[in-house]
Design an enzyme around this catalytic site. Structure first.
Site: not given
Ligand code: NOJ
Length: 744
Positions: A265
């Site tokens: 993430d």
């Molecule tokens: C953080 C988020 O937790 C996740 O769900 C998302 O896909 C990513 N950022 C990318 O934007």
């Protein structure tokens, strides 16, 4: 490209070029209109690496994707196309209801269809991968990301995740056609169990609970063939997922056989330092590599450390090659070596974006996921017939005319295309109504950062004069109206990532608005917008009808109008339990039996109970009213003993006792009475949706097999244990299963 060729390509890459494939950078680093170096400097990524980064995120739109790809390929020696990933969570240009709402449909096939439609729009806009579905099971409404989950039920979540992966990836393997998009299941694992519902917080639970309740949805995504998995921000048993070898290698790859790409993430590798399990970027990079994480999303950890780690022998080149291979293979599966612009097509965008067919699907989804919580004296549906003595209708509330009622992740959606309730009412022949907002959604005490948002110009707020005018108008309209439709809700910024709350009532002056309107109007129907379960005791008491529409998407207003006036029937059943009080959280229907179960009546404190609040939710999981009514007959089992390999059929008559045709969401619950470990009081094991004409009776039928009864026993083996089981067939999770059988 043939696999052999791909191997040759891999072998011809320099170490820097290989590392590049494992790095994902934000789109603004690759801006075709001139590289914005700010972020690059921040991440510390050098020019050569930047020329070779493997992927980017949230750069979408056919023209933009083509431009960026073209520029990128011009500068690249290897000519390996860039992979475009994006957060396409519940629709692209056409926005569907939020996943928590879709979870109320109890219809995985609906999610499959709308993910397929989403993939069409997204592929035309040049997206290759979506960071969806989110398989995180949720039990705590304080967590803002409940809206991205399909709910609290392990079995249903698994069904939904499977359907979503299948929908997104439909046609993906058809070579060179640019169909479908790759699906990335996230956030592995158990991100939804953050302590206290505070985002990014610790997750700590037994392996049994993890496997039993939290992992099945991700596993279902893997079994459905998802191309990618994303690590979660949280710890699991003290180890952040992104550096958690047990999770990523032992469970995901070895047990489940996942051979796709694992991505972190956002910035999660660097967060290993903040978590305190790595002392610097280099150690963080090593931990993530050892865990089997392929792509580093938006940090400099891999970029700045992998080469050194390889030189020092801490990471082998084989490990690097394996990770790079998985990325190259995904690019190859997507057909990027044949066509790096895969599907990105402006003409196709014009043809597909917000196509009638997709809008119709959005409307269907909104109807199937809206939950009728209250309907006292059958206030809804309202009847409007021209020439008849009509009721005077007032539409009041901050959500009466909101184009942005889409929830936090509709980042590629077209707000202009959203149908608001006011617009939908205006289109309805023969409907006279007056409307006003009455108040705003939020006050500063509801959202700590509101004053700074206002200061930065990211949000406006009414002045005193406007406030007073709106309020007065709302009062006047309520006095004049026979029925007030009150469109209230949580503000969208209160939910989504980082949107944790401790108070779950409707914010701002809205509750005051409800009580003042109530004093003046003879009938009040609340249309409720929300991204999570809210505490609705006052609303339940004051409103005659409550229609929960969540964030209903592009066609929300039209769907709401159709439901209010009876053109369609709200069909949703809650995907999460609604608490009476925040103090009950986490709250979920399939809790363990305690040693002191409380009957809800006995005046004795020495039970597992609260002394100031019932244990039960205000609205249970699976609950939802309809415009028809139904009666459930007793459960009949066609045997009293289940043999392994055999089955038992459970049946119950369901009668539509109302005056309208309708759809019943019939739910099968089973209780495993004794086990080697404590078992939940009941578990959902099946659902059928029965279409019933007014007065009609149909039989709901479920086949019970031994596989459905399996769990992780004392020895952590996954199997069903012999003994007594009880079965119930109910309209929601509040029933007590009674029909008995024994597993041999
Ligand atoms: C953080 C988020 O937790 C996740 O769900 C998302 O896909 C990513 N950022 C990318 O934007």
């Amino acid at each position: 490209m043939k696999e052999e060729k791909l191997r040759e390509l891999l072998e011809a890459l320099s170490v820097t070029e290989k590392i590049g494939q494992l790095i994902q950078v934000p789109g603004n680093m690759l801006n075709a209109e001139g590289q914005e170096l700010g972020v690059r400097d921040e991440l510390g990524i050098g020019e050569e690496l930047l020329r070779n980064v493997g992927s980017t995120l949230n750069v979408v739109g056919a023209a933009q994707v083509r431009r960026v790809q073209e520029e990128y390929l011009k500068r690249s020696r290897t000519k390996i196309p860039l992979l475009f990933m994006a957060d396409i969570i519940y629709g692209f240009r056409t926005v569907y209801p939020i996943p928590l709402a879709l979870g109320c449909s109890f219809e995985p096939g609906l999610l499959r269809r709308l993910c397929e439609a989403t993939a069409k729009e997204s592929a035309a806009a040049g997206a290759h991968v979506t960071f969806s579905p989110m398989g995180d099971l949720v039990r705590d409404a304080r967590w803002g990301r409940c809206l991205e989950s399909t709910g609290e039920e392990p079995h249903m979540n698994a069904e939904y995740v499977k359907a979503m992966v299948e929908g997104f990836q439909k046609g993906l393997s058809e070579e060179g056609k640019g169909k479908g998009i790759a699906s990335c299941v996230k956030h592995f694992a158990a991100y939804g169990a953050a302590e206290g519902g505070r985002d990014y917080n610790t997750v700590d639970m037994s392996e049994r609970r993890l496997r039993q309740d939290y992992l099945p949805s991700y596993k279902a995504g893997v079994e459905a063939g998802c191309e990618m998995v994303m690590t979660s921000f949280n710890t699991v048993d003290g180890i952040p997922s992104t550096g958690n070898r047990w999770l990523m290698q032992d469970v995901l790859r070895n047990e489940w056989g996942f051979d796709g790409v694992v991505i972190t993430d956002y910035a999660a590798i660097a967060e290993l330092i903040a978590h305190g399990v790595a002392k610097d970027q280099k150690e963080a990079a090593r931990l993530a590599m050892e865990a089997g994480v392929d792509i580093d999303m938006c940090t400099g950890c891999y970029a700045n450390s992998l080469e050194q780690l390889i030189r020092e022998g801490m990471i082998s080149e084989e490990q690097l090659d394996e990770a790079v291979w998985r990325v190259l293979r995904l690019k190859n599966r997507l057909g990027l070596f044949e066509d790096p612009f895969r599907g990105a097509d402006e003409a196709l965008e014009r043809e597909l974006f917000l196509k009638d067919e997709f809008r119709a699907l959005a409307r269907e989804a909104a109807v199937k996921s809206s939950v009728l919580l209250e309907n006292k004296e059958g206030l809804l549906p309202l009847t409007v017939k021209e020439g008849e003595n009509r009721k005077k209708i007032a539409l009041i509330g901050p959500y009466a005319d909101r184009k942005d009622a889409l929830g936090m992740w509709a980042i590629h959606g077209d707000q202009k295309a959203v149908v608001t309730i006011r617009e939908a009412f205006e289109e309805m022949p023969g409907l006279d109504f007056s409307w006003t907002e009455g108040c705003e959604t939020l006050l500063p005490e509801d959202y700590a950062d509101l004053p700074s948002l206002i200061e930065r110009g990211e949000r406006t707020c009414w002045d005193e004069k406007k406030r007073a005018e709106e309020w007065d108008r709302a009062m006047t309209l309520s006095e004049e109206a026979d029925v007030v439709i009150l469109a209230l809700g949580e503000d969208t910024i209160q939910g989504g990532e980082g949107g944790s709350r401790t108070r779950l009532t409707i914010p701002g002056d809205q509750r005051k608005l409800l009580s003042e309107v109530r004093k003046r109007a003879s009938e009040v129907a609340v249309v409720l917008f929300a991204g999570r379960p809210l505490v609705l005791d006052e609303v339940k008491e004051l409103a005659d009808a409550v229609l929960l529409v969540w964030y209903p998407g592009t066609e929300g207003g039209a769907a709401i109008r159709d439901m209010l006036f009876g053109k369609s029937e709200p069909q949703g059943h809650l995907s999460m339990s609604f608490p009476r009080s925040v103090g009950q959280l986490p709250l979920y229907y399939n809790a363990f039996s305690t040693g002191r179960p409380y009957d809800g009546k006995t005046p004795n404190r020495f039970f597992s109970r609260y002394t100031d609040c019932p244990n039960t939710p205000l609205y249970p999981y699976g609950y939802g009213l309809s415009y028809h009514s139904a009666e459930y007959g007793p459960v009949q089992l066609d045997g009293s003993t289940l043999k392994r390999g055999g089955s038992i059929t459970a049946r119950a008559d369901v009668t539509n006792t109302g005056y309208r045709d309708g759809v019943e969401t019939v739910q099968l619950y089973i209780q495993d009475v004794t086990g080697s470990v404590v078992r939940p009081v009941k578990e959902l094991k099946g659902v059928v949706k029965l279409e019933l004409k007014a007065g009609e009776t149909k039989q709901a039928e479920f086949t019970i097999t031994e596989e459905m009864l399996r769990f992780y026993g004392k020895d952590m083996r996954y199997r069903a244990e012999p003994g007594l089981f009880r079965v119930g067939i109910f309209p929601d999770s509040s029933g007590v299963p009674e029909a008995e059988f024994t597993l041999e």
